[in-house]
Design an enzyme around this catalytic site. Structure first.
Site, PDB file in Angstrom:
ATOM      1  N   GLY A 220       0.866  -1.407  -0.011  1.00  0.00           N
ATOM      2  CA  GLY A 220       0.205   0.031  -0.103  1.00  0.00           C
ATOM      3  C   GLY A 220       0.854   1.247  -0.184  1.00  0.00           C
ATOM      4  O   GLY A 220       1.917   1.345  -0.485  1.00  0.00           O
ATOM      5  N   SER A 221       0.233   2.297   0.602  1.00  0.00           N
ATOM      6  CA  SER A 221       0.932   3.511   0.607  1.00  0.00           C
ATOM      7  C   SER A 221       2.134   3.700   1.352  1.00  0.00           C
ATOM      8  O   SER A 221       2.142   3.127   2.475  1.00  0.00           O
ATOM      9  CB  SER A 221      -0.018   4.814   0.760  1.00  0.00           C
ATOM     10  OG  SER A 221      -0.676   4.902   2.264  1.00  0.00           O
ATOM     11  N   ALA A 222       3.000   4.689   1.059  1.00  0.00           N
ATOM     12  CA  ALA A 222       4.087   4.946   2.078  1.00  0.00           C
ATOM     13  C   ALA A 222       3.673   5.384   3.643  1.00  0.00           C
ATOM     14  O   ALA A 222       4.000   5.015   4.403  1.00  0.00           O
ATOM     15  CB  ALA A 222       5.250   5.870   1.576  1.00  0.00           C
ATOM     16  N   SER A 223       2.558   6.279   3.476  1.00  0.00           N
ATOM     17  CA  SER A 223       2.162   6.817   4.516  1.00  0.00           C
ATOM     18  C   SER A 223       1.753   5.905   5.554  1.00  0.00           C
ATOM     19  O   SER A 223       1.789   5.625   6.774  1.00  0.00           O
ATOM     20  CB  SER A 223       1.202   7.852   4.526  1.00  0.00           C
ATOM     21  OG  SER A 223      -0.071   7.482   3.657  1.00  0.00           O
ATOM     22  N   THR A 224       0.843   4.885   5.080  1.00  0.00           N
ATOM     23  CA  THR A 224       0.189   3.535   5.851  1.00  0.00           C
ATOM     24  C   THR A 224       1.480   2.898   6.216  1.00  0.00           C
ATOM     25  O   THR A 224       1.545   2.323   7.361  1.00  0.00           O
ATOM     26  CB  THR A 224      -0.691   2.827   5.291  1.00  0.00           C
ATOM     27  OG1 THR A 224      -2.082   3.784   4.758  1.00  0.00           O
ATOM     28  CG2 THR A 224      -1.376   1.989   6.020  1.00  0.00           C
ATOM     29  N   GLY A 225       2.569   2.612   5.408  1.00  0.00           N
ATOM     30  CA  GLY A 225       3.568   1.619   5.901  1.00  0.00           C
ATOM     31  C   GLY A 225       4.193   2.157   6.899  1.00  0.00           C
ATOM     32  O   GLY A 225       4.806   1.616   7.902  1.00  0.00           O
ATOM     33  N   GLU A 243       5.557  -3.417   1.146  1.00  0.00           N
ATOM     34  CA  GLU A 243       5.784  -3.076  -0.029  1.00  0.00           C
ATOM     35  C   GLU A 243       5.076  -1.923  -0.426  1.00  0.00           C
ATOM     36  O   GLU A 243       3.720  -1.714  -0.272  1.00  0.00           O
ATOM     37  CB  GLU A 243       5.333  -4.119  -0.842  1.00  0.00           C
ATOM     38  CG  GLU A 243       5.272  -4.063  -2.350  1.00  0.00           C
ATOM     39  CD  GLU A 243       4.986  -5.383  -3.142  1.00  0.00           C
ATOM     40  OE1 GLU A 243       4.233  -4.818  -3.984  1.00  0.00           O
ATOM     41  OE2 GLU A 243       4.788  -6.290  -2.623  1.00  0.00           O
ATOM     42  N   CYS A 277       2.294   0.933  -8.481  1.00  0.00           N
ATOM     43  CA  CYS A 277       3.181   1.501  -7.682  1.00  0.00           C
ATOM     44  C   CYS A 277       4.660   1.798  -8.434  1.00  0.00           C
ATOM     45  O   CYS A 277       5.493   2.475  -8.118  1.00  0.00           O
ATOM     46  CB  CYS A 277       3.735   0.570  -6.393  1.00  0.00           C
ATOM     47  SG  CYS A 277       3.926  -0.885  -6.953  1.00  0.00           S
TER      48      CYS A 277
END
EC number: 1.2.1.71
Length: 492
Positions: A220-225, A243, A277
């Site tokens: 998913g997104s970098a912010s959630t990661g 990822e 992505c």
């Protein structure tokens, strides 16, 4: 009943949710989220199922996974329709996603044996053996852009390794998640081995905060990661595979076939409406007449791309974004870049207000400062011009992300230089950035992941190594270490 916990379909007790087609607003799916108690119940079911599943011979687990592949093939047309209608992507692209899901099975079985199978080395007095053991209970968080294929890339190798799972699809693609789980049910998975919890942020937080989890696999997104990384900090005993996205550069250095270069760029930047992505977000074009001609041709061809409905005939190259809100976010990012001083080469345009159909946008930002280093998940391509190849590499690396990078050039030496200097997990030469092989690792550095690449290397984060020194019998060494005396003394 939209949750599958311990082999039973049950009704969620959380927030009511419905999913609509992002273009037509047709209601496709309705159900309730899993609340915290149901998430905990799913974890308990997975924990109870783990010992028996892990003790199954690999061939038994493989047989169920291969049955799932047979069911995917048998229901390919139906699953294609579900993915296309729910995501808004054209039928042709949804069909390629299902094909990738089917192909993932055989590839994952090969990867299991190559990366995490059993290896034995004979020793003079026994053997050294390497085995791999499953972690236990893993959570899988799925994305919306490939709601079948990308979760499948975690689920299949994790099950083969002997883990039990709790799967939370994206709240934007619950229908695909439910449809896939029903095929797993028909494949004969024992109760509790794979559990489905639907929901958004609250469900996800309840899942990621479970003490009894042994790991979490996320796409998913970098912010959630980053949020998940912070949440699991101080827990080194848990495996975390992230990822995330990218702000990916494509370098156009030397163009001998103009239309081929334009085609590669369109495939890199605008396929899946820019919602991959690995999509090119930054186009780096060499200064000069050839670069000018390339950009003119790119704008010309990209300007003819008309996004269409998932069921349009003839089929469009790109469909809708995942939601009207996602399309609006792309428009806002374009306007922000214009306000910073960017020069629009091709303005993005909403095909119809209130829908997710959006035409591609291209904006030049050469010399513009303070451009956000972010992943705009849609069909917006930022252009920079450069004078020499070293500058192109510097621009390419000028990001906190590091997922994919590409070069269009006839010079092999330039590609070799890029391989040495690029900060990216995927570096392609005269191939689209969006081209990846399941027989290779897939992942990046920097803000694109935490060094847990998926695809061929997914087997690595689904099991841990166990090393053994073995001998069928215990014997005294012929040569003893200094200072040891095993001679028998006469009794006094």
């Amino acid at each position: 009943m939209t949750l599958w916990i311990n082999g039973d379909w049950i009704t969620g007790q959380g927030e009511r949710r419905r999913k609509t087609n992002p273009v037509s607003a047709e209601i496709l799916w309705q159900g309730n989220d899993a609340n915290a108690a149901q998430v905990a119940e799913a974890c308990q079911a997975a924990r109870a199922a783990f010992p028996r599943w892990a003790r199954q011979p690999f061939t038994a687990r493989q047989a169920i996974v291969e049955k799932f592949a047979v069911l995917l093939e048998a229901h390919k047309a139906d699953l294609t329709e579900v993915i296309a209608r729910e995501t808004g992507k054209p039928r042709w692209e949804a069909a390629t996603e299902v094909t990738a899901m089917i192909n993932k099975i055989a590839i994952s079985i090969k990867a299991y044996h190559a990366r995490t199978g059993e290896q034995k080395s004979e020793l003079v007095d026994g053997a050294a053996t390497l085995r791999h053991r499953p972690h236990g209970v893993l959570a899988v968080f799925g994305p919306y852009n490939f709601p079948g294929h990308l979760p499948n890339g975690h689920i299949v190798p994790a099950l083969l390794a002997g883990n039990t799972l709790i799967f939370k699809p994206s709240e934007l693609t619950p229908w695909t998640g439910e449809t896939v789980i029903k095929l797993w049910e028909r494949a004969g998975l024992p109760a509790g081995v794979l559990n489905l919890v639907q929901g958004g942020r609250e469900t996800g937080q309840a899942l990621s905060s479970l003490d009894d989890l042994d790991g979490l696999l996320f796409t998913g997104s970098a912010s959630t990661g980053y949020q998940l990384h912070r949440q699991l900090s101080g827990q080194p005993e848990k495996i975390l595979a992230l990822e995330m996205g990218g702000n990916n550069p494509l370098i156009i250095e030397d163009v001998t076939n103009m239309d081929a270069a334009v085609h590669l760029t369109l495939q890199s930047a605008f396929i899946t409406a820019g919602q991959r992505c690995t999509c090119a977000r930054r186009l780096l074009v060499k200064q000069g007449a050839q670069g000018d001609a390339f950009l003119a041709r790119l704008v010309d061809v990209a300007g003819r791309l008309q996004p269409g409905r998932w069921d349009d005939d003839p089929q469009p190259f790109i469909g809708g974004l995942i939601s009207a809100q996602a399309a609006q976010h792309v428009m806002e990012a374009w306007r922000q870049r214009e306000a910073l001083g960017g020069r629009t080469l091709l303005a993005p345009r909403k095909v119809k207000e209130g829908t997710s159909l959006l035409t591609p946008g291209i904006i030049e930002l050469t010399g513009v400062t303070d451009v956000p280093d972010e992943e705009v998940f849609g069909p917006l391509l930022n252009v920079w011009r450069y004078a020499h190849f070293d500058e192109a590499i510097r621009l390419a690396n000028n990001t906190r992300f590091g997922l994919s990078c590409g070069l269009v050039s006839t010079d092999r030496a330039q590609f070799e230089q890029l391989l040495l200097e690029a900060r990216a997990g995927i570096v392609n030469w005269n191939k689209p950035l969006t081209g990846a092989a399941s027989t290779a690792p897939f992942g990046g550095v920097g803000a694109s992941g935490n060094h847990r690449p998926s695809a061929w290397y997914a087997a690595d984060y689904c099991a841990w190594p166990m090393a053994s020194l073995e001998s069928p019998e215990l014997t005294l060494p012929a040569t003893l270490s200094p200072g040891l005396d095993f001679s028998r003394r006469e009794a006094v």
